[in-house]
Design a protein around this motif. Structure first.
Motif, PDB file in Angstrom:
ATOM      1  N   ARG A 112     -23.777 -98.278 -50.393  1.00 34.07           N
ATOM      2  CA  ARG A 112     -23.024 -97.958 -51.608  1.00 34.07           C
ATOM      3  C   ARG A 112     -23.176 -99.084 -52.634  1.00 34.07           C
ATOM      4  O   ARG A 112     -23.342 -98.837 -53.828  1.00 34.07           O
ATOM      5  N   GLN A 113     -23.145-100.327 -52.151  1.00 33.70           N
ATOM      6  CA  GLN A 113     -23.275-101.470 -53.055  1.00 33.70           C
ATOM      7  C   GLN A 113     -24.630-101.459 -53.773  1.00 33.70           C
ATOM      8  O   GLN A 113     -24.705-101.776 -54.973  1.00 33.70           O
ATOM      9  N   GLU A 114     -25.696-101.099 -53.074  1.00 32.19           N
ATOM     10  CA  GLU A 114     -27.021-101.028 -53.700  1.00 32.19           C
ATOM     11  C   GLU A 114     -27.054 -99.929 -54.768  1.00 32.19           C
ATOM     12  O   GLU A 114     -27.636-100.115 -55.838  1.00 32.19           O
ATOM     13  N   CYS A 123     -19.512 -95.842 -57.485  1.00 30.97           N
ATOM     14  CA  CYS A 123     -20.055 -94.530 -57.125  1.00 30.97           C
ATOM     15  C   CYS A 123     -19.380 -93.934 -55.890  1.00 30.97           C
ATOM     16  O   CYS A 123     -19.901 -93.004 -55.292  1.00 30.97           O
ATOM     17  N   SER A 124     -18.219 -94.462 -55.505  1.00 33.51           N
ATOM     18  CA  SER A 124     -17.517 -93.957 -54.317  1.00 33.51           C
ATOM     19  C   SER A 124     -17.233 -92.465 -54.415  1.00 33.51           C
ATOM     20  O   SER A 124     -17.463 -91.712 -53.470  1.00 33.51           O
ATOM     21  N   HIS A 125     -16.734 -92.039 -55.584  1.00 28.14           N
ATOM     22  CA  HIS A 125     -16.422 -90.615 -55.766  1.00 28.14           C
ATOM     23  C   HIS A 125     -17.691 -89.759 -55.644  1.00 28.14           C
ATOM     24  O   HIS A 125     -17.688 -88.722 -54.986  1.00 28.14           O
ATOM     25  N   ALA A 126     -18.771 -90.198 -56.271  1.00 28.83           N
ATOM     26  CA  ALA A 126     -20.028 -89.430 -56.231  1.00 28.83           C
ATOM     27  C   ALA A 126     -20.550 -89.329 -54.800  1.00 28.83           C
ATOM     28  O   ALA A 126     -20.973 -88.247 -54.363  1.00 28.83           O
ATOM     29  N   ILE A 127     -20.524 -90.430 -54.064  1.00 28.41           N
ATOM     30  CA  ILE A 127     -21.005 -90.405 -52.677  1.00 28.41           C
ATOM     31  C   ILE A 127     -20.137 -89.477 -51.839  1.00 28.41           C
ATOM     32  O   ILE A 127     -20.650 -88.669 -51.065  1.00 28.41           O
ATOM     33  N   ASN A 128     -18.815 -89.572 -52.006  1.00 27.85           N
ATOM     34  CA  ASN A 128     -17.916 -88.690 -51.247  1.00 27.85           C
ATOM     35  C   ASN A 128     -18.173 -87.219 -51.553  1.00 27.85           C
ATOM     36  O   ASN A 128     -18.167 -86.371 -50.658  1.00 27.85           O
ATOM     37  N   ARG A 129     -18.430 -86.909 -52.821  1.00 25.53           N
ATOM     38  CA  ARG A 129     -18.712 -85.526 -53.223  1.00 25.53           C
ATOM     39  C   ARG A 129     -20.037 -85.061 -52.602  1.00 25.53           C
ATOM     40  O   ARG A 129     -20.130 -83.948 -52.098  1.00 25.53           O
TER      41      ARG A 129
END
Length: 194
Positions: A112-114, A123-129
């Motif tokens: 996620r950090q990269e 981008c936490s929300h985008a990854i979760n989606r």
């Protein structure tokens, strides 16, 4: 067995499994103690079956997903199937989701950090989606402090984009990379050196 019987057997196995089945498991299923089924034979029959399913009067198709095979319905029948099984409509990918998914697809496995470093925003929300849509999944942990999660694409990603593996993703030309760099500089009001 003759080719038509073997094709029927492949069809029955893939139909019964429902999901994607690894090539070696299919070969094992087709082999017996007297006859070892070969990869070359399987590839020939799979190619023939794909052509047969591609005919306009067929409702299913045979797809390959990174060394696995699966029977699925043709995309043009999605709306009819949705009425019957009450499936939700396909998910809409926003620009943010597409950007994040592109980074995962091209850089996987990636943390996620990269992704955030590349995008410049959280981008936490985008990854979760994307995980919710089953386009991205956890593929491991990085051997570093905190053991951050590594993300990669799924078989559903391959299916959704009609490719067999990530090696079929289009190459990004140097001109495009330069355009992206220039666009990022303009948006951020900085100059990026390479």
């Amino acid at each position: 067995m003759i080719d038509t019987e073997i094709k029927a057997t492949i069809e029955a196995v893939l139909f019964a499994i429902g999901g994607a089945l690894e090539e070696n498991k299919l070969i094992d299923a087709l082999s017996d103690e007297d006859n070892q089924f070969s990869k070359k034979e399987l590839h020939k029959l799979i190619a023939e079956m794909k052509e047969e399913y591609a005919a306009e009067n067929r409702g299913i198709r045979l797809i390959e997903l990174d060394g696995k095979y699966q029977l699925c319905t043709k995309n043009e029948y999605y709306d009819v199937l949705a009425k019957i099984v009450n499936m939700p409509k396909k998910h809409v990918l926003t620009d943010v989701l597409l950007e994040t998914l592109s980074i995962v697809a091209y850089k996987q496995p990636v943390t996620r950090q990269e992704i955030e470093k590349i995008r410049g925003v959280s981008c936490s929300h985008a990854i979760n989606r994307l995980i919710e849509y089953n386009l991205v999944c956890e593929v491991g942990r990085l051997d570093a402090p905190g053991h951050p999660i590594l993300f990669g694409t799924t078989d559903d990603f391959l299916r959704s984009f009609g490719i067999s593996g990530v090696d079929e993703l289009p190459d990004i030309s140097p001109d495009k990379i330069e355009d992206f760099r220039r666009q990022a500089e303009e948006e951020a009001g900085i100059e990026v050196t390479t």
